[in-house]
Design an enzyme around this catalytic site. Structure first.
Site, PDB file in Angstrom:
ATOM      1  N   ASP A 270       0.860  -1.179   0.000  1.00 61.75           N
ATOM      2  CA  ASP A 270       0.000   0.000   0.000  1.00 61.75           C
ATOM      3  C   ASP A 270       0.896   1.227   0.000  1.00 61.75           C
ATOM      4  O   ASP A 270       2.132   1.105   0.032  1.00 61.75           O
ATOM      5  CB  ASP A 270      -0.959   0.004   1.192  1.00 61.75           C
ATOM      6  CG  ASP A 270      -2.342   0.543   0.804  1.00 61.75           C
ATOM      7  OD1 ASP A 270      -2.375   1.637   0.188  1.00 61.75           O
ATOM      8  OD2 ASP A 270      -3.366  -0.100   1.093  1.00 61.75           O
ATOM      9  N   HIS A 322     -13.366  -1.690  -6.818  1.00 67.30           N
ATOM     10  CA  HIS A 322     -14.627  -0.926  -6.822  1.00 67.30           C
ATOM     11  C   HIS A 322     -14.407   0.551  -6.486  1.00 67.30           C
ATOM     12  O   HIS A 322     -15.311   1.371  -6.649  1.00 67.30           O
ATOM     13  CB  HIS A 322     -15.665  -1.562  -5.893  1.00 67.30           C
ATOM     14  CG  HIS A 322     -15.413  -1.369  -4.422  1.00 67.30           C
ATOM     15  ND1 HIS A 322     -16.423  -1.425  -3.488  1.00 67.30           N
ATOM     16  CD2 HIS A 322     -14.268  -1.142  -3.719  1.00 67.30           C
ATOM     17  CE1 HIS A 322     -15.916  -1.221  -2.279  1.00 67.30           C
ATOM     18  NE2 HIS A 322     -14.618  -1.066  -2.395  1.00 67.30           N
TER      19      HIS A 322
END
Length: 422
Positions: A270, A322
């Site tokens: 990340d 998403h």
């Protein structure tokens, strides 16, 4: 004479509520209550039958209320969340003593707001949301909901996400839609924060908000993690297989998988500000976890750059895609391709939108709400099963059969896997 719809709904509510009540009484469980000492989990020890009964009651109650209030009320719902936002913003719950009372006057001073404003805030949230109660005129006490704001860190992360990030974005979403753009930085969130950046870029410059956002995303239900564990054949992977958890936040997903499948190794990727200190936040409460920590490493990486970890067995994207429109998702997937060996899989856990009317009312309402949140925060969307398949085929024709494994019968999410054929 046929039974009217409102009577059918009332009878359904009565019969299914009786099932729930029997479950609580037979198992000597507490009854749902607004009292501050009431259970935070209203129906405990739920079985599948009790879960179905609860859903039936809630759906019937929604429909019955909508029928009785009529169509105009559907167009004009109570939608003023300002008082609830004020409770969060001014930390009002933290100044109300547990198991005691406080006057409006004293509470207003502690919160730094005018007494008449505090009074209407609390009276609004009490009647609309069961947040606080006024046991006698002029004094305030907790309910189960307001007490949760004080004692439950998860509730704090989620209310922060809802009221500081989502709520302002919703108010600007229509303005963003009017611009007819697919760009991630043309969103309700960007307009609300007066920034040319997309949501994640903006959060990267505001560490405290980014950290809270990450913790809110980490409040995943165990059932959702268990579904990821069981809807992909992790057990068939060779010992010491590398799993790259792309956009893996604080590593909660990899930790769960490492506990279940100790033969696997995980690399959590990340942005630097997200994974900062993450390894120190992994729990150390038992020997199994310590072993898992040895199986998990953290790596700063932007998924819009080429994937640096080559030849892993699986590249996992859990509730990542998403957050992005199609052109961004294609870039994310294509950035993985140079690292893929033949037979490697990209595994996605994400929502899978239903065809209208194929789910229960409550479940579809939740799905459509999530889709609207994606629109407001990211100018992105949830996808239907065939749209997931199309996304991988558009990324590269060398992906083999795309498997969309919906979780549960008519489940709202699924585990999607795509094998790289080379």
């Amino acid at each position: 004479m046929s039974t009217s719809r409102i009577i059918q709904l009332a009878q359904l509510i009565s019969s299914q509520t009786s099932i729930i009540d029997s479950h609580l009484q037979i198992n000597n469980l507490p009854q749902p209550s607004f009292d501050q000492n009431g259970p935070t989990e209203p129906i405990q020890n739920e079985t599948p039958e009790i879960q179905r009964a609860k859903t039936d009651v809630i759906e019937a109650a929604i429909e019955l209320r909508q029928l009785l209030e009529g169509p105009l009320k559907l167009l004009l719902p109570e939608s003023n969340f300002s008082p609830l936002v004020a409770v969060h913003r001014f930390k009002i719950a933290s100044y109300v003593p547990l198991d005691s009372i406080i006057s409006f006057k004293v509470l207003a001073t502690k919160c730094g707001v005018q007494e008449h404003d505090l009074k209407r805030i609390i009276r609004y949230t009490a009647i609309h949301h069961r947040v606080f109660v006024e046991p006698t005129k002029g004094v305030v006490a907790h309910t189960a909901a307001s007490r949760l704001m004080v004692e439950n860190p998860v509730a704090g992360h989620l209310t922060g996400l809802t009221f500081d990030e989502c709520w302002p974005a919703h108010n600007h979403a229509v303005e963003a839609i009017s611009q007819q753009s697919n760009r991630a930085n043309i969103s309700g969130y960007a307009l609300a924060n007066n920034t040319p950046l997309n949501t994640f870029q903006y959060l990267s410059q505001h560490k405290e908000r980014a950290t809270r956002f990450a913790f809110a995303m980490a409040t995943t239900s165990k059932a959702s993690l268990d579904a990821l564990s069981t809807h992909f054949p992790w057990h068939t992977l060779p010992s010491n297989s590398k799993i790259v958890d792309v956009g893996g936040s604080k590593g909660h997903v990899s930790l769960h998988l490492a506990r279940t499948y100790p033969h696997l190794r995980f690399i959590v990727q990340d942005l630097p500000e997200v994974i900062d200190g993450a390894v120190d936040q992994l729990p150390e409460d038992d020997e199994a976890v310590v072993t898992c920590k040895e199986k998990i490493e953290f790596m700063a990486h932007d998924m819009f750059d080429e994937q640096p970890v080559k030849n892993a067995e699986v590249y996992l994207l859990r509730y990542v895609l998403h957050d992005w429109g199609d052109e961004y998702c294609l870039e994310i997937i294509r950035n993985l391709i140079p690292a893929l060996k033949t037979g490697a899989k990209i595994v996605v856990q994400d929502h899978v939108l239903p065809e209208p009317g194929t789910m229960g009312l409550l479940q579809e309402m939740q799905m459509r709400s999530m889709d609207a949140i994606m629109m407001s925060l990211f100018n992105s969307r949830e996808r239907e099963a065939d749209e997931w398949e199309d996304l991988f085929k558009r990324a590269d024709e060398s992906f083999g059969r795309i498997i969309v494994n919906r979780i549960g019968e008519n489940g709202s999410s699924g585990v999607i896997s795509a094998e790289w054929l080379g």
